[in-house]
Design an enzyme around this catalytic site. Structure first.
Site, PDB file in Angstrom:
ATOM      1  N   GLU A   1       0.811  -1.221   0.000  1.00 45.63           N
ATOM      2  CA  GLU A   1       0.000   0.000   0.000  1.00 45.63           C
ATOM      3  C   GLU A   1       0.841   1.266   0.000  1.00 45.63           C
ATOM      4  O   GLU A   1       0.481   2.263  -0.641  1.00 45.63           O
ATOM      5  CB  GLU A   1      -0.952   0.026   1.201  1.00 45.63           C
TER       6      GLU A   1
ATOM      7  N   HIS B   1     -11.282  -4.789   9.226  1.00 41.61           N
ATOM      8  CA  HIS B   1     -11.948  -4.632   7.925  1.00 41.61           C
ATOM      9  C   HIS B   1     -13.282  -3.919   8.072  1.00 41.61           C
ATOM     10  O   HIS B   1     -14.230  -4.201   7.348  1.00 41.61           O
ATOM     11  CB  HIS B   1     -12.196  -5.999   7.277  1.00 41.61           C
TER      12      HIS B   1
HETATM   13  C1  LIG Z   1      -2.476  -4.538   4.283  1.00 34.66           C
HETATM   14  C2  LIG Z   1      -3.483  -5.353   3.556  1.00 34.66           C
HETATM   15  N1  LIG Z   1      -3.640  -5.164   2.225  1.00 34.66           N
HETATM   16  C3  LIG Z   1      -4.543  -5.880   1.546  1.00 34.66           C
HETATM   17  C4  LIG Z   1      -5.325  -6.796   2.179  1.00 34.66           C
HETATM   18  C5  LIG Z   1      -6.367  -7.595   1.406  1.00 34.66           C
HETATM   19  N2  LIG Z   1      -5.884  -8.971   1.278  1.00 34.66           N
HETATM   20  C6  LIG Z   1      -6.213  -9.907   2.171  1.00 34.66           C
HETATM   21  S1  LIG Z   1      -5.401 -11.341   1.933  1.00 34.66           S
HETATM   22  C7  LIG Z   1      -4.614 -10.715   0.571  1.00 34.66           C
HETATM   23  C8  LIG Z   1      -3.632 -11.565  -0.165  1.00 34.66           C
HETATM   24  C9  LIG Z   1      -2.572 -12.054   0.744  1.00 34.66           C
HETATM   25  O1  LIG Z   1      -1.672 -12.824   0.037  1.00 34.66           O
HETATM   26  P1  LIG Z   1      -0.525 -13.616   0.777  1.00 34.66           P
HETATM   27  O2  LIG Z   1       0.178 -12.738   1.744  1.00 34.66           O
HETATM   28  O3  LIG Z   1       0.297 -14.264  -0.257  1.00 34.66           O
HETATM   29  O4  LIG Z   1      -1.307 -14.694   1.642  1.00 34.66           O
HETATM   30  P2  LIG Z   1      -2.319 -15.830   1.146  1.00 34.66           P
HETATM   31  O5  LIG Z   1      -3.681 -15.227   1.168  1.00 34.66           O
HETATM   32  O6  LIG Z   1      -1.905 -16.260  -0.198  1.00 34.66           O
HETATM   33  O7  LIG Z   1      -2.198 -16.892   2.165  1.00 34.66           O
HETATM   34  C10 LIG Z   1      -4.993  -9.399   0.339  1.00 34.66           C
HETATM   35  C11 LIG Z   1      -4.518  -8.576  -0.775  1.00 34.66           C
HETATM   36  C12 LIG Z   1      -5.143  -6.952   3.580  1.00 34.66           C
HETATM   37  N3  LIG Z   1      -5.900  -7.786   4.298  1.00 34.66           N
HETATM   38  N4  LIG Z   1      -4.213  -6.235   4.230  1.00 34.66           N
END
Ligand SMILES: Cc1ncc(C[n+]2csc(CCOP(=O)(O)OP(=O)(O)O)c2C)c(N)n1
Lengths: 322, 324
Positions: B60, B129
């Site tokens: 972000e 959220h």
């Molecule tokens: C700071 C932040 N940005 C965006 C999100 C929205 N979001 C939730 S999970 C996710 C993807 C996370 O990917 P990763 O870290 O690879 O974990 P995975 O879900 O694949 O286990 C996103 C973009 C969030 N929760 N927190």
């Protein structure tokens, strides 16, 4: 370090517990969504069980774990109570966080489970604190931080790993690379072949392991934990894996079907079962008995949840201040 | 007339602005091929290409930094945060840089950028959220804050936000995701800083925005004709249409402000301050603020509901203030 069959069966049981828990939660959430209720986010861990179990299986009770939004498996592997887990995801007063937290805010400090988080990368700065406390208090406990490959793009990743490396604090960074952050392919998050290749830039060891092989994960974890415990600082372990379900309950599947099929064929539980039978002379009956035990425990947990009241709104302000 | 949902209205606004001005670009997590986790950009990468509509890493601070820097050299970026809660990750580029650059540079630099993000509680998504955070942003001089309550304004205000030469935070409420309202064909803009009177009345003025505007109208309908409630929806919090509120208060002498975000140091407190300073003589009784609890948003439904003003709560607050 050799792992005896009894220990292997314990690990197998934990993996089955996590899988069954997630499938049951999907079932309950789906039913609630069909009924017009939106029960919040649900990020399942199906397909990634070998990582939580491989790592947490070698932790001591006084070691700490910081988890992610996809953290049910980490909680269960560290020893969280199944009844309280089911209750929390369903907003009951008897839940792990008394219904205040839900799926993304599970905490059980009594077993060193320091929380899941809704903010991707939000756990990475905090793991420094328990690691520092270990040093400051003269302890030998270590801290594990789980995170996705997406989280490794957050500034918090850089600051955390760098500081732990500089300070030689006892942290084990476990990256669960399931190839996608929500819908975004890892290639958009990292130009390198491996997240673990970044370890070099921090002057710490990096390891890439098959995240669907619980014993391989365990082996890497043993080494990293020993290193951390003996004051040599952090390690970055990257576990290659894949989730069975779409990102969460509301994002439709967008991954190539062929890729999904290939990874499903590498299911960590099925392949562990196969190797237990093939190499370690475990019988199908033994595995079935474990499955039956876990099914029974889960049914009891769902019953416990259904019999638990929702929290009293009058208590909503009870936990703001210590 | 046709009907649109929230995301369709927002997408249409961005689409029209991208067609109109080649400086407009759109980026954020999952925004490219997939079209955004909320569907904000569905079809836009295909239409405008990967240079103008693209996926970013999960970063972000980098996303907002890119927006600020690009805006400094004449682009007009629109950046999505998947939830406004994650603004914590990019407070430095947004607040220390973006919001202040015009001022710090003595008027040399301008930062025409828009941050689009969903806000609000009610979806059982708990403490990370569910926030709104408009008060944080209002406390930073140099940030404009837009919080629409109708589909018409979703589109009209977003177009104005994109055309504005300053950093704008555009917050749409998640509980309005499925809202589906009639809107005209074609283009329109809704100016920033102009309130809308959602309902006329002579006994009590209720100022409410975002999701609370429609809840306030519902509450007002319930107490009518016993109590005549005028509902003023400021639509944008900075700039804020104070004259519209003062006009109404001069007529009713009673002011209730309703918002979802916490009460302490909130938007309501500031609106009451301005009204007391400017129109004290017209007030028949102390103005009141009905707001969210001074608590993080909890997960379980009964707890979550207890933290956010419901229609019943607004009805009760109107009745109390009308009886004074
Ligand atoms: C700071 C932040 N940005 C965006 C999100 C929205 N979001 C939730 S999970 C996710 C993807 C996370 O990917 P990763 O870290 O690879 O974990 P995975 O879900 O694949 O286990 C996103 C973009 C969030 N929760 N927190």
């Amino acid at each position: 370090m050799a792992v005896d069959v009894e220990e292997m069966l314990r690990l197998y049981g934990l993996m089955v517990r996590i899988r069954n828990f997630e499938l049951k939660m999907v079932e309950i959430f789906t039913a609630r969504m069909k009924a017009g209720d939106f029960p919040g986010a649900l990020h399942t861990y199906c397909g990634e069980e070998a990582i939580a179990v491989g790592v947490c299986g070698v932790l001591r009770p006084d070691d700490y774990v910081f988890s992610t939004h996809r953290g049910h498996g980490h909680a269960l592997a560290k020893g969280a109570d199944l009844n309280k887990m089911v209750a929390e995801l369903n907003g009951r007063a008897s839940g792990l966080s008394r219904g205040f937290g839900g799926s993304m805010h599970l905490y059980d400090p009594s077993i060193g489970f320091m929380g899941t988080t809704g903010v991707v990368g939000g756990n990475l700065p905090l793991c420094l604190g328990t690691a520092y406390a270990s040093v400051a208090l003269g302890g030998t406990f270590v801290t594990v931080a789980f995170f996705g490959e997406g989280a490794a793009s957050q500034g918090s990743f850089h600051e955390s790993v760098n500081m732990a490396a500089v300070m030689r604090w006892p942290v084990v960074y476990v990256c669960e690379n399931n190839l996608y952050a929500a819908t975004t392919h890892v290639a958009v998050n990292c130009p390198l072949e491996n997240i673990a290749d970044r370890a070099k830039g921090y002057g710490i060891p990096g390891a890439v392991v098959d995240g669907n092989d619980v014993l391989a994960v365990r082996e890497a974890a043993v080494e990293a934990i020993e290193r951390a415990r003996s004051g040599c600082g952090p390690t970055l372990i990257e576990c290659k894996t894949y989730r069975h379900h779409p990102h969460c309950m509301v994002i439709p599947e967008h991954r190539p079907p062929k890729e999904c099929r290939e990874w499903h064929a590498k299911d960590p539980i099925e392949s562990f079962a196969a190797s237990l039978m093939r190499i370690h002379a475990t019988t199908r009956d033994t595995l079935d008995a474990i499955e039956a035990r876990e099914v029974g425990l889960l049914e009891a947990a769902v019953k416990f949840m259904r019999e638990s009241p929702l929290p009293d709104p009058a208590t909503v302000g009870d936990y703001l201040w210590a | 007339m046709r009907r649109l949902k929230t995301i369709q209205a927002l997408r249409e606004a961005i689409d029209e602005e991208m067609a109109r001005d080649s400086a407009v670009c759109l980026f954020g997590e999952d925004i490219g091929a997939y079209g955004g986790v909320w569907g904000l950009s569905v079809g836009l990468q295909k239409k405008y290409g990967e240079r103008r509509v693209f996926d970013t890493p999960l970063s972000e601070s980098a996303i907002i930094g890119t927006a600020v820097g690009a805006a400094m050299v004449g682009m007009r970026p629109v950046a999505e945060l998947e939830y406004i809660d994650f603004i914590t990750e990019c407070m430095d580029p947004l607040m220390n840089e973006g919001a202040k650059l015009r001022f710090m540079s003595g008027g040399q630099v301008k930062v025409p950028m828009t941050v689009v993000a969903p806000c609000g509680a009610g979806t059982s998504e708990a403490a990370h959220h569910s926030k709104s955070l408009e008060a944080w942003m209002l406390h930073e001089p140099g940030m404009k804050v837009v919080m629409p309550s109708t589909i018409h304004d979703m589109k009209g205000l977003l177009k104005s936000a994109i055309r504005d030469d300053n950093p704008v935070a555009f917050l749409w409420h998640k509980a309005m995701f499925d809202l589906n309202e009639e809107v005209p064909e074609g283009e329109w803009t809704t100016p920033l800083g102009v309130a809308a009177k959602r309902r006329p009345g002579t006994d009590v003025t209720v100022v409410a925005y975002s999701l609370m505007a429609s809840r306030a109208v519902e509450a007002a309908d319930r107490v009518a004709p016993r109590i005549g409630v005028e509902v003023i929806d400021p639509r944008t919090l900075n700039p804020f249409d104070l004259p519209a509120v003062l006009d109404s208060v001069r007529k009713t002498g009673r002011l209730l402000v309703v918002h979802e975000s916490p009460r302490r140091c909130g938007v309501g407190a500031d609106i009451v301050r301005q009204v007391v300073e400017c129109e004290f003589r017209s007030l028949k009784t102390a103005p009141r603020v009905l707001a969210g609890a001074d608590l993080p948003i909890p997960f379980s439904k009964p707890l979550e509901n207890a933290c956010v003003p419901q229609v019943d709560d607004i009805v009760r607050a109107i009745e109390v203030i009308a009886a004074k």
